[in-house]
Write a protein that holds these residues in place. Structure first.
Motif, PDB file in Angstrom:
ATOM      1  N   ALA A 131     -17.031  -4.256   4.919  1.00  0.00           N
ATOM      2  CA  ALA A 131     -17.091  -4.665   6.326  1.00  0.00           C
ATOM      3  C   ALA A 131     -15.848  -5.404   6.776  1.00  0.00           C
ATOM      4  N   VAL A 132     -14.880  -5.573   5.898  1.00  0.00           N
ATOM      5  CA  VAL A 132     -13.702  -6.376   6.198  1.00  0.00           C
ATOM      6  C   VAL A 132     -12.583  -5.476   6.718  1.00  0.00           C
ATOM      7  N   SER A 133     -11.977  -5.894   7.824  1.00  0.00           N
ATOM      8  CA  SER A 133     -10.882  -5.139   8.414  1.00  0.00           C
ATOM      9  C   SER A 133      -9.552  -5.696   7.926  1.00  0.00           C
ATOM     10  N   VAL A 134      -8.655  -4.780   7.542  1.00  0.00           N
ATOM     11  CA  VAL A 134      -7.319  -5.159   7.078  1.00  0.00           C
ATOM     12  C   VAL A 134      -6.297  -4.350   7.859  1.00  0.00           C
ATOM     13  N   GLN A 135      -5.281  -5.031   8.387  1.00  0.00           N
ATOM     14  CA  GLN A 135      -4.192  -4.345   9.070  1.00  0.00           C
ATOM     15  C   GLN A 135      -2.881  -4.679   8.378  1.00  0.00           C
ATOM     16  N   VAL A 136      -2.056  -3.639   8.176  1.00  0.00           N
ATOM     17  CA  VAL A 136      -0.756  -3.798   7.548  1.00  0.00           C
ATOM     18  C   VAL A 136       0.294  -3.193   8.469  1.00  0.00           C
ATOM     19  N   GLU A 137       1.352  -3.939   8.739  1.00  0.00           N
ATOM     20  CA  GLU A 137       2.423  -3.401   9.566  1.00  0.00           C
ATOM     21  C   GLU A 137       2.996  -2.132   8.917  1.00  0.00           C
ATOM     22  N   ARG A 138       3.343  -1.190   9.759  1.00  0.00           N
ATOM     23  CA  ARG A 138       3.803   0.112   9.267  1.00  0.00           C
ATOM     24  C   ARG A 138       4.969  -0.035   8.291  1.00  0.00           C
TER      25      ARG A 138
ATOM     26  N   PRO B  86       0.811  -1.215   0.000  1.00  0.00           N
ATOM     27  CA  PRO B  86       0.000   0.000   0.000  1.00  0.00           C
ATOM     28  C   PRO B  86       0.844   1.264   0.000  1.00  0.00           C
ATOM     29  N   ILE B  87       0.305   2.288  -0.649  1.00  0.00           N
ATOM     30  CA  ILE B  87       0.916   3.612  -0.694  1.00  0.00           C
ATOM     31  C   ILE B  87      -0.109   4.604  -0.165  1.00  0.00           C
ATOM     32  N   LEU B  88       0.302   5.489   0.712  1.00  0.00           N
ATOM     33  CA  LEU B  88      -0.549   6.561   1.219  1.00  0.00           C
ATOM     34  C   LEU B  88       0.042   7.903   0.824  1.00  0.00           C
ATOM     35  N   SER B  89      -0.824   8.896   0.639  1.00  0.00           N
ATOM     36  CA  SER B  89      -0.310  10.251   0.493  1.00  0.00           C
ATOM     37  C   SER B  89       0.452  10.623   1.763  1.00  0.00           C
ATOM     38  N   GLN B  90       1.379  11.555   1.636  1.00  0.00           N
ATOM     39  CA  GLN B  90       2.160  11.937   2.809  1.00  0.00           C
ATOM     40  C   GLN B  90       1.277  12.495   3.919  1.00  0.00           C
ATOM     41  N   ASP B  91       0.251  13.270   3.561  1.00  0.00           N
ATOM     42  CA  ASP B  91      -0.645  13.817   4.580  1.00  0.00           C
ATOM     43  C   ASP B  91      -1.423  12.712   5.280  1.00  0.00           C
ATOM     44  N   LEU B  92      -1.946  11.747   4.518  1.00  0.00           N
ATOM     45  CA  LEU B  92      -2.718  10.675   5.134  1.00  0.00           C
ATOM     46  C   LEU B  92      -1.828   9.782   5.994  1.00  0.00           C
ATOM     47  N   TYR B  93      -0.615   9.528   5.541  1.00  0.00           N
ATOM     48  CA  TYR B  93       0.341   8.721   6.314  1.00  0.00           C
ATOM     49  C   TYR B  93       0.524   9.298   7.715  1.00  0.00           C
ATOM     50  N   ARG B  94       0.629  10.622   7.798  1.00  0.00           N
ATOM     51  CA  ARG B  94       0.817  11.262   9.098  1.00  0.00           C
ATOM     52  C   ARG B  94      -0.485  11.353   9.885  1.00  0.00           C
ATOM     53  N   GLU B  95      -1.572  11.623   9.210  1.00  0.00           N
ATOM     54  CA  GLU B  95      -2.860  11.700   9.900  1.00  0.00           C
ATOM     55  C   GLU B  95      -3.211  10.374  10.565  1.00  0.00           C
ATOM     56  N   LEU B  96      -2.811   9.279   9.971  1.00  0.00           N
ATOM     57  CA  LEU B  96      -3.116   7.957  10.521  1.00  0.00           C
ATOM     58  C   LEU B  96      -2.091   7.489  11.545  1.00  0.00           C
ATOM     59  N   GLY B  97      -1.079   8.316  11.807  1.00  0.00           N
ATOM     60  CA  GLY B  97      -0.121   8.022  12.868  1.00  0.00           C
ATOM     61  C   GLY B  97       1.000   7.076  12.485  1.00  0.00           C
ATOM     62  N   LEU B  98       1.156   6.785  11.191  1.00  0.00           N
ATOM     63  CA  LEU B  98       2.205   5.845  10.815  1.00  0.00           C
ATOM     64  C   LEU B  98       3.598   6.421  11.052  1.00  0.00           C
ATOM     65  N   ALA B  99       3.731   7.732  10.927  1.00  0.00           N
ATOM     66  CA  ALA B  99       5.026   8.356  11.175  1.00  0.00           C
ATOM     67  C   ALA B  99       5.440   8.216  12.638  1.00  0.00           C
ATOM     68  N   GLU B 100       4.457   7.987  13.533  1.00  0.00           N
ATOM     69  CA  GLU B 100       4.735   7.800  14.965  1.00  0.00           C
ATOM     70  C   GLU B 100       4.740   6.328  15.354  1.00  0.00           C
ATOM     71  N   GLY B 101       4.702   5.427  14.371  1.00  0.00           N
ATOM     72  CA  GLY B 101       4.817   4.005  14.680  1.00  0.00           C
ATOM     73  C   GLY B 101       3.531   3.206  14.644  1.00  0.00           C
ATOM     74  N   GLN B 102       2.386   3.851  14.331  1.00  0.00           N
ATOM     75  CA  GLN B 102       1.122   3.116  14.240  1.00  0.00           C
ATOM     76  C   GLN B 102       1.132   2.203  13.010  1.00  0.00           C
ATOM     77  N   ASN B 103       0.452   1.062  13.115  1.00  0.00           N
ATOM     78  CA  ASN B 103       0.202   0.232  11.943  1.00  0.00           C
ATOM     79  C   ASN B 103      -0.976   0.794  11.159  1.00  0.00           C
ATOM     80  N   LEU B 104      -1.084   0.393   9.910  1.00  0.00           N
ATOM     81  CA  LEU B 104      -2.189   0.827   9.061  1.00  0.00           C
ATOM     82  C   LEU B 104      -3.380  -0.102   9.274  1.00  0.00           C
TER      83      LEU B 104
END
Length: 422
Positions: free
Chosen positions: A107-114, A83-101
């Motif tokens: 209705a399906v949940s998907v998690q991707v390691e940062r 996956p690729i995120l825009s730089q703004d969305l990457y930060r809004e979702l907390g990935l720059a601080e170590g959060q996973n995506l």
């Protein structure tokens, strides 16, 4: 060389198929992705798709660190592993601080390691690549093959819908065609036959048009010169609108037939890409765009099948069973590229001529010069329009006139042009 490799991989993102190893050497590993089906979701989820710039977008709900949802459009791209995120969305979702995506697709949940997510699509010049391809539509993410391979997937162009199912729970309709899947990236490869011998191709609904290695196309044209339809990319084949020899020095070819196991594709158009560094660069470095890109496929490939072919079928991918299923919805359209023969580059909100299509070294739009800014077509202003709207204005039957208003270094020029068949 390290900086050159990273720049090349950024360039590949523009062209719909991304290698991520420059930023994250193992970004698309399958075990970085976890999928959860809630009981109430059943085993099948269907989502609407929207067509923008010849590509499919789907709505995705991303989870912010506070638990709230952030909705965005994601580009459905089977030529990208991670996956690729825009730089703004990457930060809004907390990935720059170590959060996973974490995202919800239906209705399906998907998690991707940062570590498996790319921060920003990169830029060409001063343009963000998502904006280059999609503006004025806002697109902020790529939904890649590395996630899709965890499902059985069906793309229905006629209904404009994407269906995701738990493996083994979905009806598999259509002509079966064997596929190979790279388990690290999720990219799908099938063997086509053109003329003689197998031709390995990636299946990619993220690409508006079929692109092939220029050297392979040159070899076919040496045997079948009648397949040649023109020089330089036009219409949907001009899929990136970036200032690259891949498009402006490419060759348009039309195969009477392409054979898949149990299936015949008629009137298949393709662009044989030009040498990215010119003839001397290619002689020294090889087909560096394709040689770099194909590492996510996991094997040597000749190119990708794009939406000019895939739009004609309801396509189902049974990743677990290593089979694809092709249910024809419409016949091929050999006039799909009929237009005024210009290769365009997108600059800001406008469009500049990068090449004039030709046959036998004869320009098909006399009077237009490389570097002209295309201002109007038949009195319709183009500034601010999305690429598909500009290509629609240039669409024309062979001999059908179009009036082009151009800006040539501050001087207004008007050209009466005609459509051509490609």
């Amino acid at each position: 060389m390290r900086h050159f490799s990273r720049g090349l991989r950024t360039l590949v993102i523009v062209l719909t198929t991304t290698l991520l190893a420059a930023c994250h050497p193992a970004a698309s590993k399958r075990d970085r992705v976890a999928v959860a089906w809630p009981a109430e979701a059943g085993t099948v989820v269907t989502l609407p798709m929207q067509r923008v710039s010849g590509r499919w977008l789907i709505p995705v709900a991303f989870r912010r660190p506070d638990g709230s949802e952030r909705r965005a459009f994601a580009w459905l791209n089977m030529g990208v592993g991670a996956p690729i995120l825009s730089q703004d969305l990457y930060r809004e979702l907390g990935l720059a601080e170590g959060q996973n995506l974490t995202m919800r697709i239906g209705a399906v949940s998907v998690q991707v390691e940062r570590e498996g997510v790319t921060d920003g699509p990169g830029r060409i010049g001063d343009q963000d690549l998502f904006a280059l391809l999609f503006a004025p539509r806002t697109v902020e993410a790529v939904l890649p093959a590395g996630i899709l391979q965890h499902f059985a997937v069906s793309i229905d162009p006629k209904a404009a819908s994407l269906t995701l199912a738990q493996p083994g729970s979905f009806p598999l309709r259509g002509v079966p065609v064997p596929i190979r899947v790279n388990p690290d990236s999720g990219l799908v490869v099938l063997d086509a036959r053109i003329d003689t011998g197998p031709v390995p191709l990636v299946v990619d609904v993220g690409a508006p048009y079929t692109w092939l290695r220029g050297r392979a196309v040159s070899q076919w044209l040496a045997q079948h010169p009648e397949w040649h339809r023109g020089d330089s990319a036009v219409g949907r084949a001009n899929l990136a609108m970036a200032d690259l020899d891949l498009e402006r020095a490419g060759k348009i070819i039309r195969f009477p037939r392409v054979y898949l196991p149990g299936l015949v594709l008629q009137d298949v158009g393709a662009l044989g890409t030009g040498p990215i560094g010119g003839a001397l660069g290619e002689a020294a470095l090889g087909e560096i765009f394709w040689d770099t890109w194909e590492s996510d496929a996991g094997e040597p490939v000749v190119g990708w099948l794009g939406n000019n072919v895939l739009d004609n079928f309801r396509l189902t991918l049974d990743y677990a069973g290593r089979q694809s299923f092709w249910e024809r919805q419409r016949a091929a359209d050999p006039s799909e590229l009929d237009s005024v023969g210009l290769t365009l580059v997108r600059r800001g909100t406008g469009y500049v001529v990068a090449a004039v299509a030709s046959r036998e070294d004869r320009p098909l739009v006399p009077g237009v010069e490389v570097g002209d800014r295309l201002v109007q077509v038949d009195g319709h202003l183009l500034d601010g329009l999305p690429p598909e709207a500009v290509l629609a204005r240039l669409s024309a039957r062979p001999g059908q006139p179009r009036i082009l208003d151009l800006d040539r270094g501050g001087r207004s020029v008007t050209i009466k042009a005609e459509g051509a068949n490609f």
